[in-house]
Design a protein around this motif. Structure first.
Motif, PDB file in Angstrom:
ATOM      1  N   ARG A   1      14.168  34.470  57.136  1.00  0.00           N
ATOM      2  CA  ARG A   1      15.191  33.430  57.300  1.00  0.00           C
ATOM      3  C   ARG A   1      15.668  32.895  55.959  1.00  0.00           C
ATOM      4  N   LEU A   2      14.789  32.888  54.970  1.00  0.00           N
ATOM      5  CA  LEU A   2      15.217  32.447  53.649  1.00  0.00           C
ATOM      6  C   LEU A   2      16.290  33.384  53.107  1.00  0.00           C
ATOM      7  N   ASN A   3      16.148  34.678  53.354  1.00  0.00           N
ATOM      8  CA  ASN A   3      17.188  35.621  52.962  1.00  0.00           C
ATOM      9  C   ASN A   3      18.494  35.309  53.690  1.00  0.00           C
ATOM     10  N   ALA A   4      18.396  34.957  54.971  1.00  0.00           N
ATOM     11  CA  ALA A   4      19.598  34.616  55.731  1.00  0.00           C
ATOM     12  C   ALA A   4      20.281  33.381  55.133  1.00  0.00           C
ATOM     13  N   TYR A   5      19.459  32.402  54.749  1.00  0.00           N
ATOM     14  CA  TYR A   5      19.995  31.202  54.095  1.00  0.00           C
ATOM     15  C   TYR A   5      20.707  31.588  52.808  1.00  0.00           C
ATOM     16  N   GLU A   6      20.068  32.434  52.013  1.00  0.00           N
ATOM     17  CA  GLU A   6      20.638  32.793  50.711  1.00  0.00           C
ATOM     18  C   GLU A   6      21.870  33.669  50.867  1.00  0.00           C
ATOM     19  N   THR A   7      21.932  34.460  51.929  1.00  0.00           N
ATOM     20  CA  THR A   7      23.153  35.211  52.185  1.00  0.00           C
ATOM     21  C   THR A   7      24.316  34.261  52.452  1.00  0.00           C
ATOM     22  N   ALA A   8      24.046  33.194  53.206  1.00  0.00           N
ATOM     23  CA  ALA A   8      25.100  32.201  53.451  1.00  0.00           C
ATOM     24  C   ALA A   8      25.548  31.563  52.138  1.00  0.00           C
ATOM     25  N   ALA A   9      24.605  31.293  51.251  1.00  0.00           N
ATOM     26  CA  ALA A   9      24.955  30.729  49.947  1.00  0.00           C
ATOM     27  C   ALA A   9      25.778  31.722  49.132  1.00  0.00           C
TER      28      ALA A   9
ATOM     29  N   ASN B   1      21.391  42.188  51.013  1.00  0.00           N
ATOM     30  CA  ASN B   1      20.294  41.300  50.618  1.00  0.00           C
ATOM     31  C   ASN B   1      19.000  41.872  51.186  1.00  0.00           C
ATOM     32  N   THR B   2      18.189  42.501  50.326  1.00  0.00           N
ATOM     33  CA  THR B   2      17.070  43.310  50.783  1.00  0.00           C
ATOM     34  C   THR B   2      15.770  42.532  50.938  1.00  0.00           C
ATOM     35  N   CYS B   3      14.831  43.167  51.624  1.00  0.00           N
ATOM     36  CA  CYS B   3      13.480  42.651  51.822  1.00  0.00           C
ATOM     37  C   CYS B   3      12.494  43.634  51.204  1.00  0.00           C
ATOM     38  N   ALA B   4      11.368  43.126  50.705  1.00  0.00           N
ATOM     39  CA  ALA B   4      10.365  43.991  50.074  1.00  0.00           C
ATOM     40  C   ALA B   4       8.990  43.829  50.701  1.00  0.00           C
ATOM     41  N   VAL B   5       8.920  43.212  51.879  1.00  0.00           N
ATOM     42  CA  VAL B   5       7.617  42.832  52.420  1.00  0.00           C
ATOM     43  C   VAL B   5       6.735  44.055  52.697  1.00  0.00           C
ATOM     44  N   THR B   6       7.334  45.203  53.047  1.00  0.00           N
ATOM     45  CA  THR B   6       6.587  46.442  53.256  1.00  0.00           C
ATOM     46  C   THR B   6       7.366  47.598  52.653  1.00  0.00           C
ATOM     47  N   ALA B   7       6.683  48.728  52.506  1.00  0.00           N
ATOM     48  CA  ALA B   7       7.365  49.939  52.058  1.00  0.00           C
ATOM     49  C   ALA B   7       8.435  50.346  53.063  1.00  0.00           C
ATOM     50  N   GLU B   8       8.169  50.099  54.337  1.00  0.00           N
ATOM     51  CA  GLU B   8       9.148  50.407  55.375  1.00  0.00           C
ATOM     52  C   GLU B   8      10.408  49.568  55.204  1.00  0.00           C
ATOM     53  N   ALA B   9      10.251  48.313  54.775  1.00  0.00           N
ATOM     54  CA  ALA B   9      11.415  47.454  54.553  1.00  0.00           C
ATOM     55  C   ALA B   9      12.305  48.017  53.447  1.00  0.00           C
ATOM     56  N   VAL B  10      11.693  48.575  52.414  1.00  0.00           N
ATOM     57  CA  VAL B  10      12.470  49.183  51.323  1.00  0.00           C
ATOM     58  C   VAL B  10      13.179  50.431  51.817  1.00  0.00           C
ATOM     59  N   ARG B  11      12.483  51.229  52.625  1.00  0.00           N
ATOM     60  CA  ARG B  11      13.120  52.431  53.186  1.00  0.00           C
ATOM     61  C   ARG B  11      14.333  52.060  54.037  1.00  0.00           C
TER      62      ARG B  11
ATOM     63  N   CYS C   1      14.669  40.752  47.440  1.00  0.00           N
ATOM     64  CA  CYS C   1      13.328  40.976  46.904  1.00  0.00           C
ATOM     65  C   CYS C   1      13.078  42.421  46.494  1.00  0.00           C
ATOM     66  N   ALA C   2      13.594  43.384  47.269  1.00  0.00           N
ATOM     67  CA  ALA C   2      13.382  44.781  46.891  1.00  0.00           C
ATOM     68  C   ALA C   2      14.121  45.107  45.601  1.00  0.00           C
ATOM     69  N   ALA C   3      15.312  44.552  45.431  1.00  0.00           N
ATOM     70  CA  ALA C   3      16.061  44.757  44.190  1.00  0.00           C
ATOM     71  C   ALA C   3      15.343  44.121  43.011  1.00  0.00           C
TER      72      ALA C   3
ATOM     73  N   VAL D   1      23.062  45.998  40.765  1.00  0.00           N
ATOM     74  CA  VAL D   1      21.785  45.493  41.267  1.00  0.00           C
ATOM     75  C   VAL D   1      21.567  44.104  40.680  1.00  0.00           C
ATOM     76  N   LEU D   2      21.328  43.113  41.561  1.00  0.00           N
ATOM     77  CA  LEU D   2      21.135  41.726  41.135  1.00  0.00           C
ATOM     78  C   LEU D   2      19.745  41.242  41.522  1.00  0.00           C
ATOM     79  N   GLY D   3      19.115  40.490  40.632  1.00  0.00           N
ATOM     80  CA  GLY D   3      17.837  39.874  40.935  1.00  0.00           C
ATOM     81  C   GLY D   3      17.991  38.654  41.822  1.00  0.00           C
ATOM     82  N   ASN D   4      16.861  38.130  42.292  1.00  0.00           N
ATOM     83  CA  ASN D   4      16.888  36.971  43.187  1.00  0.00           C
ATOM     84  C   ASN D   4      17.398  35.711  42.505  1.00  0.00           C
ATOM     85  N   HIS D   5      17.171  35.570  41.217  1.00  0.00           N
ATOM     86  CA  HIS D   5      17.707  34.403  40.508  1.00  0.00           C
ATOM     87  C   HIS D   5      19.200  34.583  40.266  1.00  0.00           C
ATOM     88  N   GLU D   6      19.586  35.761  39.847  1.00  0.00           N
ATOM     89  CA  GLU D   6      20.990  36.013  39.505  1.00  0.00           C
ATOM     90  C   GLU D   6      21.913  35.876  40.719  1.00  0.00           C
TER      91      GLU D   6
END
Length: 416
Positions: A12-20, A37-47, A70-72, A88-93
């Motif tokens: 949900r935090l990713n969803a919030y940040e996508t809105a931003a 806006n990617t997720c890195a929680v598992t290897a499957e998420a990166v795939r 996060c994956a980026a 490719v952008l980092g989470n801060h950028e």
């Protein structure tokens, strides 16, 4: 000139940040771009992120493909090597207006600086861009980012950085704006929510923030997203027990039900801690509803160890289950531990999901005939205070809180 396309994977935090990011991109005048806006929680998420990038590239020929999240952040070289990817952008950028102003330049594809990913551990600010909610019914307010813990299966601290908090006054001001705009429910969100305040003067706790929000705002419904139950402070527990505007629903980061597996995960609680927390909270506030994250097939997990995780559904009285089949993440200690066979992991995850579905059916059956206050999320959908989804037989005003008698259930939804 086409409006940017956004795709969100993960939390949900990713969803919030996508809105931003949507607001930042619009202010910069960005067009003809796809932002993933990617997720890195598992290897499957990166795939799945790579799969989604390829699909979106095919569906949007000629558009610049911008990958962030996060994956980026954790493996920028993986995405920079994809021929479909422009930037490719980092989470801060991704949360900086200056980043989007630069991307909106006409020579985007020709720019040489394709990767903008700085050291996330050096970031000290929490939210570079606060938005006044998104959607028309429920608003999410990011009050914390990052994590200081180092669970052996988790890569997220390296994607989000160290824990940092939004000051309470800023949070209260934002929630008051949301209430003025007509939002009837606000959800506090973060990566490690119960660590809120540790980096602020005086080291306040999450319970202090919750009580301040309830005292200084008129928000009708305040909800807390996922928490680490072992870190719930006395003020938070008291607020949950006594404050009617604080919703009786908590999602717990449990992960496992076996003490040895919890130690190998480097978690901070034991099985009995989780069970006792749920029992104590239910005694203090009858009707409390709990969800939980549980990992199936963590390295070295035996059938007996797994059974203790399965038993948590009953022992903690869980209703909403998020099941994660273990997937080793490169760079984490768990990836170097003896692995469980993939077929066994999938079978255990299926058993957990089945237990979760049965628990949800029991909860919904117990709700039939009850009078519930429901926040409408669409013309014919809403959620109770305990977060059960409700389907209406006719259109309702979106974003309203309605008092509803529950007429039935279908195993997945309540019917009104």
């Amino acid at each position: 000139m086409n409006a940017p396309v956004f795709a969100t994977l993960g939390c949900r935090l990713n969803a919030y940040e996508t809105a931003a990011m949507r607001e930042l991109a619009a202010a910069a005048g960005l067009s003809d771009a796809v932002i993933v806006n990617t997720c890195a929680v598992t290897a499957e998420a990166v795939r799945k992120a790579k799969q989604e990038i390829r699909r979106l590239s095919r569906d949007n020929p000629g558009a610049a493909i911008i990958v962030t999240g996060c994956a980026a952040q954790t493996e920028p070289e993986t995405f920079a090597a994809m021929p479909e990817v422009t930037r490719v952008l980092g989470n801060h950028e991704k949360m900086q207006a200056s980043t989007w102003a630069g991307i909106a330049a006409p020579d985007l594809i020709g720019q040489t600086e394709r990767v903008q990913v700085d050291d996330i551990m050096s970031v000290r600010e929490t939210a570079g861009h606060l938005i006044d909610g998104f959607g028309r019914h429920r608003a999410y307010v990011q009050v914390q980012n990052g994590c200081d813990h180092r669970c052996t299966f988790c890569i997220i601290p390296y994607g989000r950085g160290n824990s940092r908090s939004v000051p309470a006054g800023v949070v209260v001001e934002q929630i008051n704006r949301l209430v003025d705009r007509g939002f009837n429910e606000v959800v506090l969100t973060g990566v490690d929510l119960t660590s809120w305040g540790a980096d602020l003067p005086g080291e306040p706790r999450l319970g202090d923030l919750v009580r301040r929000i309830l005292r200084l705002t008129q928000v009708p419904r305040l909800r807390i997203s996922s928490i680490d139950s072992i870190e719930a402070d006395p003020a938070l527990i008291e607020a949950i027990a006594t404050e009617a505007r604080l919703m009786p629903h908590l999602h717990l980061s449990l992960q496992a039900g076996d003490d040895l597996i919890l130690k190998r995960m480097k978690r901070r609680h034991l099985r009995d801690d989780a069970i006792r927390f749920c029992q104590d909270m239910r005694a203090a506030r009858p009707g409390m509803v709990f969800g939980a994250d549980i990992i199936a097939g963590f390295p070295t997990e035996t059938e007996a160890m797994f059974q203790r995780s399965l038993d948590l559904v009953q022992d903690c009285g869980l209703t909403f289950l998020h099941v994660f089949p273990f997937s080793p993440r490169k760079g984490t200690p768990a990836a170097r531990m003896p692995q469980v066979r993939g077929t066994e992991i999938r079978a255990r995850a299926a058993r957990l999901r089945a237990a979760g579905e049965a628990a949800l059916r029991r909860h919904l059956a117990a709700e039939v005939g009850q009078l519930r206050r429901v926040l409408t999320e669409g013309p014919r959908l809403g959620r109770t205070e305990g977060f059960a989804e409700v389907a209406f037989g006719s259109d309702q005003p979106e974003g309203a809180i309605l008092e509803v008698r529950i007429a039935g259930q279908d195993g997945a939804l309540l019917l009104a």
